[in-house]
Motif scaffolding. Structure first.
Motif, short mmCIF file in Angstrom:
data_model
loop_
_atom_site.label_atom_id
_atom_site.label_comp_id
_atom_site.label_asym_id
_atom_site.label_seq_id
_atom_site.Cartn_x
_atom_site.Cartn_y
_atom_site.Cartn_z
N SER A 53 52.22 -17.16 -25.47
CA SER A 53 51.38 -16.94 -24.07
C SER A 53 50.69 -18.57 -23.88
O SER A 53 51.32 -19.47 -25.01
CB SER A 53 50.51 -16.53 -24.65
OG SER A 53 49.46 -16.71 -25.27
N PHE A 110 45.66 -18.02 -28.97
CA PHE A 110 45.12 -16.45 -29.70
C PHE A 110 44.48 -17.89 -30.62
O PHE A 110 42.61 -16.88 -30.13
CB PHE A 110 46.05 -15.87 -30.18
CG PHE A 110 45.00 -14.95 -31.16
CD1 PHE A 110 44.23 -13.73 -30.15
CD2 PHE A 110 45.16 -15.05 -32.71
CE1 PHE A 110 43.43 -12.72 -31.12
CE2 PHE A 110 43.59 -13.88 -33.55
CZ PHE A 110 43.22 -13.03 -32.11
N ASP A 141 41.64 -10.26 -32.42
CA ASP A 141 42.24 -9.31 -31.12
C ASP A 141 41.34 -7.66 -30.96
O ASP A 141 41.22 -7.18 -31.48
CB ASP A 141 43.72 -9.13 -31.76
CG ASP A 141 45.13 -8.14 -30.89
OD1 ASP A 141 43.76 -8.26 -29.89
OD2 ASP A 141 45.70 -7.52 -30.72
N ASN A 142 40.39 -8.55 -30.16
CA ASN A 142 39.80 -7.07 -29.66
C ASN A 142 40.49 -6.87 -28.23
O ASN A 142 39.83 -5.47 -27.73
CB ASN A 142 38.24 -7.42 -29.41
CG ASN A 142 37.54 -7.55 -30.51
OD1 ASN A 142 37.64 -6.59 -31.45
ND2 ASN A 142 36.87 -9.05 -30.28
N SER A 143 41.68 -6.48 -27.82
CA SER A 143 42.93 -6.01 -26.25
C SER A 143 42.31 -4.42 -26.88
O SER A 143 42.24 -3.95 -25.72
CB SER A 143 43.81 -7.05 -26.49
OG SER A 143 44.43 -6.37 -27.60
N ARG A 181 51.63 -5.45 -31.93
CA ARG A 181 51.49 -6.71 -31.64
C ARG A 181 52.41 -7.53 -32.37
O ARG A 181 53.14 -7.51 -33.10
CB ARG A 181 49.96 -6.56 -32.59
CG ARG A 181 48.49 -5.72 -31.67
CD ARG A 181 48.20 -6.44 -30.33
NE ARG A 181 47.24 -5.92 -30.24
CZ ARG A 181 46.70 -4.40 -29.90
NH1 ARG A 181 47.34 -3.61 -29.38
NH2 ARG A 181 45.66 -4.68 -29.45
#
Length: 295
Positions: free
Chosen positions: A214, A218, A258-260, A266
Motif C-alpha cells: 500500500s 504498515f 494488525d487490528n483490522s 493477509r
C-alpha cells in the motif's frame, strides 16, 4: 578393579575413587567443593559446592550442527547476550535478526516461537545482500484476532588489511589504529588491538500490509546506529606480517499489530528502502525477517 586417592582426617573421608569392569568405568570424587582453576591466574572457571554449579567467563553451547543454544556472559556481535538460540554459527556472529529467541545482558528478551497449539505463526527470512532486499509472507489465513508482526534486520560487513613485516608496515599499522580511534596495547612481538566503537548509519525497512502493498507502510523499522570492532596484531619487523580486521554490525527490530480483524487472507511485505553509511568493505551477511503471530 578399584583405585584412587583416599584422605581420612579424623574420620572425615574425602578423595577420588575409580571403579572399572570389562564394560563400564566410573570416577567418583568425594569432596565438599570442586574447582577448575587457571594455572596462570588462579581464577576458578568452574566451581561446584553445596550451593550449586557456577560457570564464570565461559559458555555452554548445545549444538545440533543445524541449530544451537548458547548460554554465557557477554557474547554475540556486541557482547549483548546471556542466552541465544538460533542457527549454528560462530559466537561472535550471534545477532538479533538471526535468533529464534534470546536474552540480553540488559534484561531485554525476544521469543519468536509458538507457545501453544492455538497460535498461528507465519514467518520468512531472506539473506539477499542487495540494497533493495525484500521478503513476503502470505497470503495466509487468519481467525480474525490481532496479529503481531515483527520486522527484523541484521547486517554484518567488514574488511581485513595486511601490513608487511617492515618498519613502514609497522608505522602504517600504528597510524591505522590511531585513525580508527583505538589504542594498541603491548610491545612487539605481542602488540595488538581489540576495540569497539559506535557508528552512525541509516537503515530503513518498510513493511506493507496487511492486505498487500500500500502507499502507507504498515510499519517502519528505522536503525540509526551500530557497532564496529577492530582486532589485529602488529607486524614484527623482519619476521611476520601484521593484520587489522574491521567488523561492522547493525541490527534491530520493530513490532506492530494488525487490528483490522476479519478473516480475509493477509500478506505482508518487508522491503529495505534505505541503507546509508552501513556497509564497511564486504558484506558478510544481511538478513530481513518477517514474522506474523496470532494467538
Amino acid at each position: 578393579a578399584r583405585g584412587g586417592i583416599r584422605f581420612d582426617i579424623n574420620g572425615r573421608i574425602s578423595g577420588v575413587g575409580v571403579t572399572a569392569t570389562a564394560t563400564t568405568t566410573k570416577m567418583t570424587p568425594v569432596v565438599d567443593a570442586f574447582e577448575i582453576v587457571d594455572p596462570d591466574t588462579g581464577f576458578a572457571y568452574l566451581t561446584a559446592d553445596e550451593d550449586g554449579l557456577r560457570l564464570q567467563n565461559g559458555k555452554i553451547v548445545l549444538d545440533t550442527g543445524t541449530n544451537m543454544k548458547v548460554q554465557g556472559l557477554g557474547f554475540g556481535t556486541s557482547n549483548q547476550f546471556v542466552s541465544w538460540y538460533g542457527p549454528t554459527r560462530a559466537l561472535n556472529l550471534c545477532d538479533e535478526a538471526s535468533a529464534y529467541s534470546y536474552e540480553k545482558v540488559d534484561g531485554s528478551a525476544y521469543f519468536g516461537g509458538s507457545l501453544s497449539a492455538g497460535v498461528i505463526r507465519n514467518s520468512a527470512r531472506t539473506t539477499d545482500i542487495t540494497n533493495a532486499a525484500t521478503i513476503t509472507i502470505g497470503p495466509f489465513g487468519t481467525n480474525g484476532e490481532p496479529i503481531l508482526v515483527v520486522t527484523s534486520y541484521g547486517l554484518i560487513s567488514g574488511q581485513t588489511i595486511a601490513y608487511p613485516a617492515t618498519t613502514a608496515g609497522l608505522d602504517d599499522w600504528e597510524e591505522a589504529v590511531t585513525l580508527w580511534g583505538a589504542t594498541a596495547t603491548g610491545t612487539n612481538p605481542n602488540r595488538a588491538v581489540n576495540a569497539t566503537k559506535a557508528i552512525s548509519c541509516s537503515i530503513i525497512v518498510e513493511t506493507d500490509g496487511p492486505l498487500g502493498a500500500s502507499s502507507s507502510p504498515f510499519s517502519t523499522l528505522t536503525i540509526s546506529g551500530g557497532t564496529e570492532t577492530l582486532v589485529g596484531t602488529a607486524p614484527i619487523v623482519g619476521d611476520s606480517d601484521g593484520v587489522l580486521v574491521y567488523t561492522r554490525t547493525i541490527s534491530g527490530s520493530v513490532t506492530a499489530t494488525d487490528n483490522s480483524g476479519g478473516t480475509a487472507n493477509r500478506t505482508f511485505i518487508a522491503t529495505l528502502t534505505t541503507r546509508t553509511d552501513a556497509v564497511l568493505g564486504t558484506i558478510q551477511s544481511q538478513t530481513i525477517s518477517l514474522t506474523a503471530t496470532e494467538e
